[in-house]
Design an enzyme around this catalytic site. Structure first.
Site, short mmCIF file in Angstrom:
data_model
loop_
_atom_site.label_atom_id
_atom_site.label_comp_id
_atom_site.label_asym_id
_atom_site.label_seq_id
_atom_site.Cartn_x
_atom_site.Cartn_y
_atom_site.Cartn_z
N SER A 86 -11.30 -67.57 -2.62
CA SER A 86 -11.19 -68.86 -1.95
C SER A 86 -10.59 -69.90 -2.91
O SER A 86 -9.47 -69.70 -3.39
CB SER A 86 -12.55 -69.30 -1.40
OG SER A 86 -12.41 -70.36 -0.50
N ASP A 128 -9.44 -64.81 9.22
CA ASP A 128 -10.07 -65.90 8.47
C ASP A 128 -9.81 -67.23 9.19
O ASP A 128 -8.70 -67.75 9.17
CB ASP A 128 -9.51 -65.92 7.05
CG ASP A 128 -10.30 -66.82 6.10
OD1 ASP A 128 -10.93 -67.77 6.57
OD2 ASP A 128 -10.24 -66.56 4.88
N HIS A 135 -13.44 -65.02 6.39
CA HIS A 135 -13.34 -65.47 5.00
C HIS A 135 -14.22 -64.66 4.05
O HIS A 135 -13.94 -64.56 2.86
CB HIS A 135 -13.71 -66.96 4.92
CG HIS A 135 -13.29 -67.63 3.66
ND1 HIS A 135 -12.00 -67.60 3.18
CD2 HIS A 135 -14.01 -68.37 2.75
CE1 HIS A 135 -11.93 -68.28 2.04
NE2 HIS A 135 -13.14 -68.75 1.76
#
Length: 719
Positions: A589, A664, A696
């Site tokens: 991320s 995602d 995600h």
């Protein structure tokens, strides 16, 4: 060790034994749950403060029961309700204020990170009667304070059911998918302001305050979902990217008796991130923010005539954080947290909004506010007063005196208090001690009894090749940054080892903490047993070291953080036992955004990088998160583009692995596709993997095992 490395903490324990005949950790064990920890079941204190409830589950036969326990003995007192032929299996619950009724959730399915749909029932404890609220799945059902009614949201409209007559009243009628939402939040509020239910009963059940979202002008984002059918389908939802239109949010008041809805005029605030009734049923508190999120206003709304008065206003040159610490005392004076003096601290205000006093102060941060004991005038909180990598539990009086440290062990302590603040259950861990749960007296922290620990896991780990995290600080760019390092168990200072760095680095985050290890750490331990040194450095912009350190990256996400990781890698490479020609970095991320920038801008330092689900341009990310730190792309184009890795793909020299889930909804796979195209057009070779329909978190079935097998192979082949 170099002079600039100052060891803060020497750790010992299960890691001091000979490594002979010890097993190496395997990926199958990590992702098969072999090292999972025992947790305390989620418990909720009863109103009497002497008992608590736990939701218990049986696998075979599949059943659930809501059971009551005694704090003093920790023994089960009674079963309040259990699944049976007449009561369906339930997976969560909540009480009415007077604890006469229980709301039971069944057939729950997730929507996004926090939002859920489900079939719900209300169970009457005295009569043992059960009422089904709706035949179709609904959101956020909430009992009125007296337990006579339940309000909920269905298809973007608010409804109220009278539990005795079973009559259902439709409160709002304009809700529709993609345009109007009443009583629950849109995607970006849910993700970034951290709440779903956007309606609140007042204390006597005569009014409901609610938010209405008009997302008509919010652009839509669509994802192809591949599934198992002949044709994929498009999943479309409203997602405001940085600089785009947000929902227009307004506040409304519903009068239960008359059925009338009125609009509360707040002078068109951009965001309404919190609403909360005071103890008085005629007063509602509302927090508003401007688009830059640097001007927070707290209003008092008089529910009898919707008149608005300003209680307090807080401004910051960067941004003001939103939290759930606001607590109204009996007379509606209130407790508030603020970074006003440079660190996050607790403040006491009168009900007129005038500051009475600052409760906590010092060059450290309050990290959790637990509550207020009215009887003894004590506030309970968690802080990093004992070092920014540690957490302790404290009590203090509202005048800021009689502060007492309740926790005793060095590491991470958190507390769950009984309703009347007689007891608390302490959860403790540190880097060598998995979670321990103990019962304490809230008055002085005295141990009542041990509840549960993870000694069995420690015994098991004694058979594995493990190395302790060594905590230290490293001076980079004029700052002492927190760091941990894991060395091979058979470490030889005369050998040279490859260095593999891990980080997240997002604003206000912390990756270096004295707490029990995570699944990623077991992977790092596995790599250490294969001859790698793994290190983690929390650079500028991370949290718990004061406002200025955290907000230094404002309008420049990815600039100073990347400089710090590159400089840290260089300094660590000067150590005699680190091979400066074998340096890698990885992250997920925000950490993937970082690792990608590091191998480009630090191409003379890093030979390898892995990025999982990375942001590659903040132009692609949502308004609330991105603009809090960057303002809009229209205002700050260079801040967005100078640190966007697909703008300089030609700088790639080392080995690079890029991974993303195609489903995602948070960091869209668009980020990775744009990075791929940039690298292709720059004729740069790299590796990549897309996990179909995964969100995600990239998990489900064998997904994590497959992913970390790929990551492991990449590390071994390229470092």
């Amino acid at each position: 060790m170099n002079k600039q490395f100052f060891l803060l903490l020497s750790l010992f324990g299960f890691l001091t034994f000979s490594t002979a005949q010890k097993k190496k950790i395997s990926l199958e064990e990590i992702w098969g749950g072999a090292f999972s920890t025992e947790y305390m079941d989620v418990l909720r204190s009863m109103n009497n403060g002497k008992q608590y409830t736990i939701l218990n589950f049986n696998r075979s036969p599949r059943s659930s029961s809501l059971d009551k326990y005694d704090y003093e003995t920790l023994e089960k007192v009674e079963t309040i309700v259990a699944s049976s032929e007449s009561v369906p299996y339930f997976s969560s619950y909540s009480f009415s204020d007077d604890e006469s009724k229980v709301l039971l959730a069944t057939e729950v399915e997730p929507i996004f990170r926090r939002s859920r749909l489900g079939i719900y029932y209300v169970y009457d404890i005295a009569t043992k009667g059960l009422v089904k609220i709706s035949e179709t799945k609904i959101q956020e059902p909430t009992l009125s304070p007296d337990g006579s009614k339940v309000a909920y949201v269905s298809d973007n409209n608010i409804y109220i059911m009278d539990l005795s007559s079973k009559e259902v009243q439709q409160v709002t009628k304009d809700g529709s998918k993609g345009t109007i939402i009443n009583g629950v939040t849109d995607w970006v509020y849910e993700e970034e302001f951290g709440f779903v239910r956007a309606f609140e009963w007042n204390s006597n059940g005569t009014k409901i305050a609610f938010l209405r979202f008009d997302e008509t002008d919010v652009p839509s984002f669509s994802m192809d979902m591949y599934g198992t059918n002949l044709y994929p389908y498009q999943y479309e939802f409203k997602y405001p990217k940085a600089g785009e239109n947000n929902s227009v949010v307004t506040l409304h008041m519903f009068d239960v008796a008359s059925g009338a809805i009125s609009h509360v005029d707040l002078n068109d605030p951009y965001y309404i991130p919190r609403i909360k009734w005071m103890n008085s049923p005629d007063h509602l508190s509302v927090q508003t923010l401007n688009r830059h999120q640097d001007d927070l206003k707290l209003f008092d709304i008089k529910a009898t005539d919707n008149s608005v008065s300003l209680l307090l206003e807080e401004k910051d040159n960067a941004y003001v954080d939103i939290d759930d610490d606001l607590t109204f005392l009996a007379d509606d004076s209130f407790i508030w947290t603020s970074e006003g003096d440079g660190y996050n601290h607790l403040y006491l205000y009168g009900k007129d909004g005038k500051l009475k006093n600052q409760i906590t102060q010092g060059p450290w941060e309050v990290t959790r506010y637990y509550g207020y004991d009215k009887k003894n005038n004590r506030i309970f909180y968690q802080s990093v007063e004992n070092g920014s990598i540690n957490r302790d539990v404290y009590s203090i009086s509202t005048n800021g005196k009689k502060k007492k440290r309740l926790s005793t062990k060095v590491g991470t302590n958190s507390a769950a208090f009984s309703t009347n603040y007689t007891y608390y259950i302490n959860t403790f861990s540190n880097a060598t001690t998995p979670y321990e749960f103990t019962l304490h007296k809230a008055s002085d922290g005295k141990l009542v009894k041990a509840i549960k620990d993870n000694s069995a896991l420690l015994e098991k780990l004694d058979g594995y090749e493990m190395s302790p995290k060594e905590f230290s600080t490293i001076n980079i760019n004029g700052y002492d940054l927190n760091m941990w390092m894991i060395k091979p168990a058979d470490f030889d200072p005369n050998k040279k080892y490859p260095l593999f760095m891990f980080q997240y680095s997002g604003p206000g985050s912390q990756s270096v903490s004295n707490s029990w290890i995570s699944s990623n750490d077991y992977w790092h331990e596995m790599l250490a047993s294969e001859g790698y040194i793994v290190a983690c450095v929390d650079g500028r912009g991370t949290g718990l070291k004061g406002r200025d350190f955290k907000k230094l990256t404002q309008k420049e996400l990815g600039k100073y953080e990347v400089e710090d990781q590159i400089a840290a890698a260089k300094k660590l490479s000067e150590l005699p036992y680190i091979d400066e020609n074998r340096t890698g970095i990885w992250g997920w991320s925000y950490g993937g955004f970082m690792s990608t920038n590091c191998i480009l801008k630090g191409n003379d330092v890093f030979e390898m990088a892995i990025a999982v689900a990375p942001v590659t341009s903040w132009r692609f990310y949502d308004t609330i998160y991105t603009e809090r730190y960057m303002q809009t792309p229209q205002e700050n184009a260079s801040g967005y583009d100078d640190n966007s890795p697909f703008n300089y793909p030609e700088m790639l020299k080392g080995k690079y692995l890029l991974v993303h889930g195609s489903g995602d909804d948070n960091v869209h796979v668009q980020n990775t596709m744009r990075m791929i195209e940039a690298l292709v057009q720059a004729n740069k070779q790299f590796d990549w993997a897309i996990y179909p329909d995964k969100n995600h978190g990239i998990y489900g079935g064998n997904t994590r095992l497959h992913l970390f097998t790929k990551l492991t192979n990449f590390v071994k082949e390229n470092l």
